[in-house]
Design an enzyme around this catalytic site. Structure first.
Site, PDB file in Angstrom:
ATOM      1  CG  ASP A  25      -1.925  -0.852   1.239  1.00 13.62           C
ATOM      2  OD1 ASP A  25      -1.931  -2.162   1.643  1.00 13.62           O
ATOM      3  OD2 ASP A  25      -3.750  -0.832   1.056  1.00 13.62           O
ATOM      4  CG  HIS A  80      -3.672  -8.540   3.093  1.00  9.96           C
ATOM      5  ND1 HIS A  80      -3.509  -6.854   4.389  1.00  9.96           N
ATOM      6  CD2 HIS A  80      -4.464  -7.086   1.804  1.00  9.96           C
ATOM      7  CE1 HIS A  80      -3.827  -6.091   3.967  1.00  9.96           C
ATOM      8  NE2 HIS A  80      -3.978  -6.194   2.271  1.00  9.96           N
ATOM      9  CG  ASP A 109     -32.332 -23.070  23.720  1.00  9.27           C
ATOM     10  OD1 ASP A 109     -33.542 -23.632  23.477  1.00  9.27           O
ATOM     11  OD2 ASP A 109     -32.643 -21.533  23.414  1.00  9.27           O
ATOM     12  CB  THR A 159     -40.352 -20.223  27.615  1.00  9.73           C
ATOM     13  OG1 THR A 159     -40.930 -18.916  26.388  1.00  9.73           O
ATOM     14  CG2 THR A 159     -41.888 -20.729  27.955  1.00  9.73           C
ATOM     15  CB  SER A 160     -36.987 -23.420  29.815  1.00 10.54           C
ATOM     16  OG  SER A 160     -37.165 -23.694  29.282  1.00 10.54           O
ATOM     17  CB  THR A 214     -46.474 -27.689  29.431  1.00 11.17           C
ATOM     18  OG1 THR A 214     -47.071 -27.793  29.444  1.00 11.17           O
ATOM     19  CG2 THR A 214     -46.986 -27.294  28.120  1.00 11.17           C
ATOM     20  CG  ASP A 225     -42.841 -30.732  26.171  1.00 13.33           C
ATOM     21  OD1 ASP A 225     -42.913 -30.140  25.662  1.00 13.33           O
ATOM     22  OD2 ASP A 225     -42.083 -30.238  27.431  1.00 13.33           O
ATOM     23  N   GLY A 265     -39.347 -30.407  27.912  1.00 15.33           N
ATOM     24  CA  GLY A 265     -39.721 -29.394  29.415  1.00 15.33           C
ATOM     25  C   GLY A 265     -40.300 -30.076  30.461  1.00 15.33           C
TER      26      GLY A 265
END
Length: 507
Positions: A31, A139, A325, A368-369, A418, A481, A483
């Site tokens: 450069d 680079h 998750d 939510t959990s 649930t 489920d 949960g």
């Protein structure tokens, strides 16, 4: 690459005999030579030319010989300052002064998780799996060091310590200074990942280094083709720098902020960490546990360890019927509970301990959990508080209150697929056995079996709440489920731990 584009721009500028005569480029040998040639050509044609070279690399300690420090993403901030200064009507010399001053206040360091693919070439395999490069250029050249892949907070902390090193003093930034932060993607890093890095970097600058963060720029400003990774740039700010950075521009990839007054950033005061949810007194673990405290400790420990052991299985199930998750989320809560229990759970006070479990969960569990378990614990605490010794029927009433609160705010009931499909059968059996005069331990064990059976039965249920409502029924029938299984697992583990505590010879 970015410097190649700048080099081409400089040559075209000279050929077209444009009136822009400030050269601002990255400090690389190629450069310097190409821009130097363009500068001499422009001078030979009668133009006045000013040059500003940016070397903001903080990966390697000086001296770097003739080469000096490389130019990295800090050049983007310097370019913005120079452009705004020019647009404001300053002379060429004054614009160069502003750009030079900005270049002396900026430092950058990059982290790569993959190497870039050069056009027409096979991607290099120099960076193996599970490794990252620290202190790389743009680079494709190797970084200053290769290390095992680390969590983002560890990486961000290391990079910021390097940039702000008191020993080397790459930048004139000291405790109490005001700064601008740039999180720059290197080409294949998503904006979500960059935002996570920014979220870690801001409090690190504020609390660990005592700096006020005036602006945060997050995006892909200077990339290295398809490289995965990011660089962090820190620039010392002042009113002039901020005025230039805030100046309007039509550059398409510059972060455009809202117009108007921006209150000056403040340096926050660190708050001593505390896992207690009560602000008026410090909660600590008692030096000597009562019989109830010992039983409660064993139950909590067993429940948390069961969730930790189930993490991968829960994630596997959740990948098929949710967002994948559940295990990771529950794992975070379980590890926090174990850690906090060592320091500050008042285990001789069952109600307050349940409240503190909720505080631990609230601090680390998302989604939510997390909020449902926080509601679960808060309702149980309300039911239990005020009683120094908790009877088995009081525990049953607390479970009933928790189920009612989760159902009220979450909207789910029995059969919705649930976690309530584990807790509701458990409560039913627990109350029946206690009212029939059965031994409390037997009632607890039988209710934990009902919880497991209820969780397993969710395979046959039509989802009416949560992520599973978006999944086809034939896929839901393949797995229970997650949960509900998590709830049943920790409940069952707690029951077995209580049995082992009360009947050690029979365990």
């Amino acid at each position: 690459m970015a410097s190649h584009r700048l080099r081409l721009y400089c040559v075209l500028m000279s050929q077209a005999q444009l009136t822009i005569r400030l050269q601002l480029y990255l400090n690389y040998t190629g450069d310097r030579l190409n821009f130097g040639l363009a500068a001499e050509q422009a001078k030979s044609e009668g133009y006045k030319v000013e040059m500003v070279i940016v070397g903001d690399d903080c990966a390697l300690p000086p001296p770097r010989g003739v080469a000096g420090r490389r130019g990295l993403a800090g050049t983007v901030l310097v370019s913005k300052v120079a452009g705004a200064a020019a647009d404001s009507g300053l002379s060429l010399a004054d614009v160069a002064i502003e750009a030079k001053r900005a270049s002396e206040m900026v430092g950058t360091m990059g982290v790569a998780l993959s190497v870039c693919t050069l056009p027409g070439q096979v991607t290099s395999d120099r960076l193996g799996p599970g490794l990252m490069e620290l202190g790389l250029g743009i680079h494709g050249e190797p970084g200053a060091a290769v290390a095992d892949l680390q969590p983002v907070d560890v990486v961000v902390s290391h990079v910021l310590k390097q940039i702000l090193s008191k020993e080397i003093q790459y930048v004139p930034i000291t405790r109490g200074s005001r700064v601008v932060l740039m999180i720059n993607g290197l080409g294949a890093t998503t904006i979500m990942e960059l935002m996570i890095a920014a979220q870690k970097a801001v409090p690190e600058l504020q609390l660990e280094h005592g700096l006020a963060v005036d602006r945060v720029y997050t995006g892909s400003f200077m990339t290295s083709l398809d490289m995965a990774g990011f660089s962090i740039t820190v620039m010392k700010s002042d009113p002039t720098i901020l005025q230039h950075l805030d100046a309007p521009t039509k550059a398409p990839y510059w972060s455009v902020g809202a117009e108007g007054d921006r209150p000056p950033a403040k340096i926050p005061v660190p708050v001593p960490p505390s896992c207690s949810s009560r602000s008026n007194e410090m909660i600590t673990q008692p030096q000597e546990l009562s019989e109830q405290g010992c039983i409660l400790e064993a139950a909590i420990q067993a429940a948390a360890n069961e969730i930790i052991n189930l993490r991968d299985k829960l994630n596997e199930w959740d990948t098929k019927v949710g967002d994948g998750d559940c295990g990771t989320t529950m794992y975070r809560g379980a590890t926090a509970v174990l850690e906090d229990m060592k320091k500050c759970y008042p285990l001789n006070d069952a109600a307050e301990t349940v409240n503190e479990i909720g505080a631990s969960i609230r601090r680390v569990m998302g989604g939510t959990s997390g909020i449902l378990y926080d509601i679960f614990c808060k309702a149980a605490y309300t039911s239990l508080k005020g009683s120094p010794i908790i009877s088995s029927k009081q525990w049953a009433s607390a479970l009933e209150a928790s189920i009612a609160a989760v159902s009220k705010y979450g909207g789910a009931s029995a059969g919705y697929r649930t976690m309530l499909d584990a807790f509701i059968p458990a409560l039913t059996v627990l109350k029946e056995k206690l009212e029939a005069g059965d031994d409390p331990l037997t009632a607890f064990l039988l209710s934990s079996e009902a919880a497991m059976n209820g969780a397993e039965s969710t395979k046959d249920m039509h989802a009416q709440a949560g992520w599973s409502t978006y999944i086809a029924a034939d896929l839901l029938s393949l797995v229970p489920d997650p949960g509900a299984m998590a709830a049943a697992a920790w409940y069952r583990a707690a029951a077995l731990a209580v049995k082992n505590k009360l009947q050690p010879s029979q365990s």
